[in-house]
Scaffold this motif. Structure first.
Motif, PDB file in Angstrom:
ATOM      1  N   ALA A  73       0.838  -1.201   0.000  1.00  0.00           N
ATOM      2  CA  ALA A  73       0.000   0.000   0.000  1.00  0.00           C
ATOM      3  C   ALA A  73       0.871   1.248   0.000  1.00  0.00           C
ATOM      4  CB  ALA A  73      -0.907   0.002   1.225  1.00  0.00           C
ATOM      5  N   ASP A  74       0.503   2.204  -0.838  1.00  0.00           N
ATOM      6  CA  ASP A  74       1.189   3.493  -0.906  1.00  0.00           C
ATOM      7  C   ASP A  74       0.141   4.595  -0.987  1.00  0.00           C
ATOM      8  OD1 ASP A  74       4.041   2.673  -1.106  1.00  0.00           O
ATOM      9  OD2 ASP A  74       3.339   1.709  -2.939  1.00  0.00           O
ATOM     10  N   VAL A  75       0.533   5.795  -0.586  1.00  0.00           N
ATOM     11  CA  VAL A  75      -0.337   6.958  -0.669  1.00  0.00           C
ATOM     12  C   VAL A  75       0.436   8.070  -1.369  1.00  0.00           C
ATOM     13  CG1 VAL A  75      -1.664   8.675   0.630  1.00  0.00           C
ATOM     14  CG2 VAL A  75      -1.495   6.341   1.489  1.00  0.00           C
ATOM     15  N   ASN A  76      -0.177   8.672  -2.372  1.00  0.00           N
ATOM     16  CA  ASN A  76       0.420   9.807  -3.051  1.00  0.00           C
ATOM     17  C   ASN A  76       0.588  10.957  -2.058  1.00  0.00           C
ATOM     18  OD1 ASN A  76      -0.297  12.555  -4.606  1.00  0.00           O
ATOM     19  ND2 ASN A  76       0.885  11.211  -5.937  1.00  0.00           N
ATOM     20  N   SER A  77       1.634  11.742  -2.219  1.00  0.00           N
ATOM     21  CA  SER A  77       1.922  12.823  -1.271  1.00  0.00           C
ATOM     22  C   SER A  77       0.819  13.876  -1.209  1.00  0.00           C
ATOM     23  CB  SER A  77       3.257  13.491  -1.618  1.00  0.00           C
ATOM     24  OG  SER A  77       3.180  14.061  -2.919  1.00  0.00           O
ATOM     25  N   GLY A  78      -0.037  13.946  -2.223  1.00  0.00           N
ATOM     26  CA  GLY A  78      -1.121  14.913  -2.223  1.00  0.00           C
ATOM     27  C   GLY A  78      -2.343  14.477  -1.439  1.00  0.00           C
ATOM     28  N   LEU A  79      -2.298  13.295  -0.844  1.00  0.00           N
ATOM     29  CA  LEU A  79      -3.442  12.755  -0.096  1.00  0.00           C
ATOM     30  C   LEU A  79      -3.019  12.521   1.353  1.00  0.00           C
ATOM     31  CD1 LEU A  79      -6.366  11.645  -0.248  1.00  0.00           C
ATOM     32  CD2 LEU A  79      -5.372   9.417  -0.764  1.00  0.00           C
ATOM     33  N   ASN A  80      -3.669  13.198   2.274  1.00  0.00           N
ATOM     34  CA  ASN A  80      -3.301  13.113   3.682  1.00  0.00           C
ATOM     35  C   ASN A  80      -4.030  11.938   4.353  1.00  0.00           C
ATOM     36  OD1 ASN A  80      -2.189  13.660   6.136  1.00  0.00           O
ATOM     37  ND2 ASN A  80      -3.306  15.559   6.490  1.00  0.00           N
ATOM     38  N   TRP A  81      -3.719  10.727   3.902  1.00  0.00           N
ATOM     39  CA  TRP A  81      -4.299   9.508   4.451  1.00  0.00           C
ATOM     40  C   TRP A  81      -3.186   8.586   4.932  1.00  0.00           C
ATOM     41  CZ3 TRP A  81      -8.578   7.068   0.877  1.00  0.00           C
ATOM     42  CH2 TRP A  81      -9.693   7.929   0.835  1.00  0.00           C
ATOM     43  N   GLN A  82      -3.553   7.733   5.874  1.00  0.00           N
ATOM     44  CA  GLN A  82      -2.728   6.579   6.209  1.00  0.00           C
ATOM     45  C   GLN A  82      -3.414   5.405   5.534  1.00  0.00           C
ATOM     46  OE1 GLN A  82      -2.552   5.557  10.381  1.00  0.00           O
ATOM     47  NE2 GLN A  82      -0.926   4.088  10.046  1.00  0.00           N
ATOM     48  N   PHE A  83      -2.645   4.545   4.894  1.00  0.00           N
ATOM     49  CA  PHE A  83      -3.211   3.430   4.132  1.00  0.00           C
ATOM     50  C   PHE A  83      -2.251   2.254   4.213  1.00  0.00           C
ATOM     51  CE2 PHE A  83      -3.677   1.495  -0.242  1.00  0.00           C
ATOM     52  CZ  PHE A  83      -4.886   0.865   0.004  1.00  0.00           C
ATOM     53  N   LYS A  84      -2.741   1.104   4.670  1.00  0.00           N
ATOM     54  CA  LYS A  84      -1.864  -0.057   4.793  1.00  0.00           C
ATOM     55  C   LYS A  84      -2.675  -1.347   4.732  1.00  0.00           C
ATOM     56  CE  LYS A  84      -1.990  -0.027   9.838  1.00  0.00           C
ATOM     57  NZ  LYS A  84      -1.250   0.077  11.076  1.00  0.00           N
ATOM     58  N   PRO A  85      -2.021  -2.455   4.356  1.00  0.00           N
ATOM     59  CA  PRO A  85      -2.729  -3.741   4.361  1.00  0.00           C
ATOM     60  C   PRO A  85      -2.870  -4.269   5.783  1.00  0.00           C
ATOM     61  CG  PRO A  85      -0.459  -4.041   3.632  1.00  0.00           C
ATOM     62  CD  PRO A  85      -0.662  -2.568   3.834  1.00  0.00           C
ATOM     63  N   GLU A  86      -3.971  -4.952   6.044  1.00  0.00           N
ATOM     64  CA  GLU A  86      -4.190  -5.571   7.364  1.00  0.00           C
ATOM     65  C   GLU A  86      -3.329  -6.831   7.514  1.00  0.00           C
ATOM     66  OE1 GLU A  86      -6.008  -4.502   9.926  1.00  0.00           O
ATOM     67  OE2 GLU A  86      -6.882  -2.777   8.937  1.00  0.00           O
ATOM     68  N   GLN A  87      -2.996  -7.460   6.399  1.00  0.00           N
ATOM     69  CA  GLN A  87      -2.126  -8.634   6.391  1.00  0.00           C
ATOM     70  C   GLN A  87      -1.048  -8.400   5.343  1.00  0.00           C
ATOM     71  OE1 GLN A  87      -5.743  -9.135   5.352  1.00  0.00           O
ATOM     72  NE2 GLN A  87      -4.746  -8.040   3.691  1.00  0.00           N
ATOM     73  N   ARG A  88       0.144  -8.855   5.628  1.00  0.00           N
ATOM     74  CA  ARG A  88       1.256  -8.645   4.691  1.00  0.00           C
ATOM     75  C   ARG A  88       1.293  -9.702   3.595  1.00  0.00           C
ATOM     76  NH1 ARG A  88       2.859  -3.839   4.027  1.00  0.00           N
ATOM     77  NH2 ARG A  88       3.297  -2.770   5.942  1.00  0.00           N
ATOM     78  N   GLU A  89       0.861 -10.904   3.927  1.00  0.00           N
ATOM     79  CA  GLU A  89       0.977 -12.015   2.979  1.00  0.00           C
ATOM     80  C   GLU A  89       0.023 -13.127   3.387  1.00  0.00           C
ATOM     81  OE1 GLU A  89       5.041 -13.417   1.682  1.00  0.00           O
ATOM     82  OE2 GLU A  89       4.427 -15.159   2.864  1.00  0.00           O
ATOM     83  N   ILE A  90      -0.578 -13.789   2.395  1.00  0.00           N
ATOM     84  CA  ILE A  90      -1.370 -14.988   2.656  1.00  0.00           C
ATOM     85  C   ILE A  90      -1.059 -16.022   1.577  1.00  0.00           C
ATOM     86  CG2 ILE A  90      -3.262 -13.823   3.871  1.00  0.00           C
ATOM     87  CD1 ILE A  90      -4.917 -13.936   1.348  1.00  0.00           C
ATOM     88  N   THR A  91      -1.221 -17.276   1.931  1.00  0.00           N
ATOM     89  CA  THR A  91      -1.076 -18.354   0.955  1.00  0.00           C
ATOM     90  C   THR A  91      -2.474 -18.788   0.555  1.00  0.00           C
ATOM     91  OG1 THR A  91       1.019 -19.063   1.944  1.00  0.00           O
ATOM     92  CG2 THR A  91      -0.149 -20.661   0.560  1.00  0.00           C
ATOM     93  N   VAL A  92      -2.720 -18.806  -0.764  1.00  0.00           N
ATOM     94  CA  VAL A  92      -4.061 -19.119  -1.268  1.00  0.00           C
ATOM     95  C   VAL A  92      -4.013 -20.308  -2.207  1.00  0.00           C
ATOM     96  CG1 VAL A  92      -4.760 -16.700  -1.062  1.00  0.00           C
ATOM     97  CG2 VAL A  92      -3.912 -17.542  -3.250  1.00  0.00           C
ATOM     98  N   ARG A  93      -5.115 -21.025  -2.258  1.00  0.00           N
ATOM     99  CA  ARG A  93      -5.251 -22.102  -3.239  1.00  0.00           C
ATOM    100  C   ARG A  93      -5.720 -21.500  -4.554  1.00  0.00           C
ATOM    101  NH1 ARG A  93      -9.126 -26.000  -0.224  1.00  0.00           N
ATOM    102  NH2 ARG A  93      -9.295 -26.905  -2.291  1.00  0.00           N
ATOM    103  N   LEU A  94      -5.193 -21.996  -5.651  1.00  0.00           N
ATOM    104  CA  LEU A  94      -5.565 -21.482  -6.963  1.00  0.00           C
ATOM    105  C   LEU A  94      -7.043 -21.744  -7.213  1.00  0.00           C
ATOM    106  CD1 LEU A  94      -2.472 -22.566  -9.102  1.00  0.00           C
ATOM    107  CD2 LEU A  94      -2.881 -20.410  -7.919  1.00  0.00           C
ATOM    108  N   GLY A  95      -7.759 -20.702  -7.619  1.00  0.00           N
ATOM    109  CA  GLY A  95      -9.188 -20.799  -7.889  1.00  0.00           C
ATOM    110  C   GLY A  95     -10.070 -20.496  -6.695  1.00  0.00           C
ATOM    111  N   GLU A  96      -9.494 -20.385  -5.509  1.00  0.00           N
ATOM    112  CA  GLU A  96     -10.267 -20.157  -4.288  1.00  0.00           C
ATOM    113  C   GLU A  96     -10.573 -18.669  -4.113  1.00  0.00           C
ATOM    114  OE1 GLU A  96      -9.798 -21.803   0.185  1.00  0.00           O
ATOM    115  OE2 GLU A  96      -8.035 -20.749  -0.596  1.00  0.00           O
ATOM    116  N   ASP A  97     -11.825 -18.364  -3.733  1.00  0.00           N
ATOM    117  CA  ASP A  97     -12.223 -16.992  -3.437  1.00  0.00           C
ATOM    118  C   ASP A  97     -11.591 -16.594  -2.102  1.00  0.00           C
ATOM    119  OD1 ASP A  97     -13.424 -14.546  -3.099  1.00  0.00           O
ATOM    120  OD2 ASP A  97     -15.474 -15.276  -3.224  1.00  0.00           O
ATOM    121  N   ASN A  98     -10.855 -15.488  -2.101  1.00  0.00           N
ATOM    122  CA  ASN A  98     -10.152 -15.012  -0.904  1.00  0.00           C
ATOM    123  C   ASN A  98     -10.567 -13.590  -0.590  1.00  0.00           C
ATOM    124  OD1 ASN A  98      -7.927 -17.208  -0.532  1.00  0.00           O
ATOM    125  ND2 ASN A  98      -7.979 -16.753  -2.711  1.00  0.00           N
TER     126      ASN A  98
END
Length: 196
Positions: A73-98
């Motif tokens: 997650a990144d935020v452009n300098s013109g936007l005064n927001w904090q923005f980040k992922p709740e999880q850094r990484e997950i392992t998923v099965r191919l075809g599975e809805d996540n």
């Protein structure tokens, strides 16, 4: 009278050249306007540049093969927001809805509307990364100090394991960058953010 024919012929040739030039300039202007939507369509269809696909639902069959999905997650300098992922990484099965979540918080003292742009890396995986629902499909307006969880529902197409060009892909990174939406930029003219 014989002098009139060469002049008429020259005028006719000049008109042809003029109309040809006007046509070429008109065609170039038309292509310039059409190039952005055509490029966007090309990227969506092919996954070029890491552009993800949009799907209405995950496939019925889910593979036993897995792949890691990292979140950035990144935020452009013109936007005064904090923005980040709740999880850094997950392992998923191919075809599975996540379902994965990002957190956004408006750090300013006024409402701000943002729009996320996204891609995946490696770029060649874009055509296999399918979003079913995403906060990035629409602009997001946050009130001063408001904090929200933003979900993204996705699956990785099992065909990624069969493609000879992507068999080496073990990890896909989904990246978002939030920018201030045009409506916010116009509304903020003369009334800049006071937040920190």
């Amino acid at each position: 009278m014989t002098d009139q024919k060469p002049i008429d012929k020259t005028k006719a040739q000049n008109r042809k050249i003029l109309f040809s030039c006007v046509f070429v300039v008109g065609a170039m202007v038309g292509l310039a306007y059409a190039s952005v939507p055509l490029y966007k369509l090309f990227c969506q269809v092919t996954g070029f540049g890491g552009t993800t696909q949009v799907a209405t639902e995950a496939p019925v069959e889910v593979s036993e093969k897995t792949i890691k999905v990292r979140f950035n997650a990144d935020v452009n300098s013109g936007l005064n927001w904090q923005f980040k992922p709740e999880q850094r990484e997950i392992t998923v099965r191919l075809g599975e809805d996540n379902l994965a979540y990002y957190m956004a918080e408006n750090m300013s003292v006024q409402p701000i509307t943002g729009q996320a742009v996204y891609n995946v890396t490696p770029l060649k995986a874009g055509q296999y990364f399918n979003k079913i629902a995403c906060f990035c499909f629409d602009e997001q307006t946050l009130e001063p100090g408001q904090r929200v969880d933003m979900p993204v529902s996705f699956y990785v197409d099992p065909a990624i394991a069969e493609d000879i060009n992507t068999q080496d892909v073990k990890t896909i990174t989904l990246s978002y960058t939030f920018f201030k939406a045009e409506a916010s930029v116009e509304a903020a003219d003369g009334n800049e953010d006071q937040g920190g």
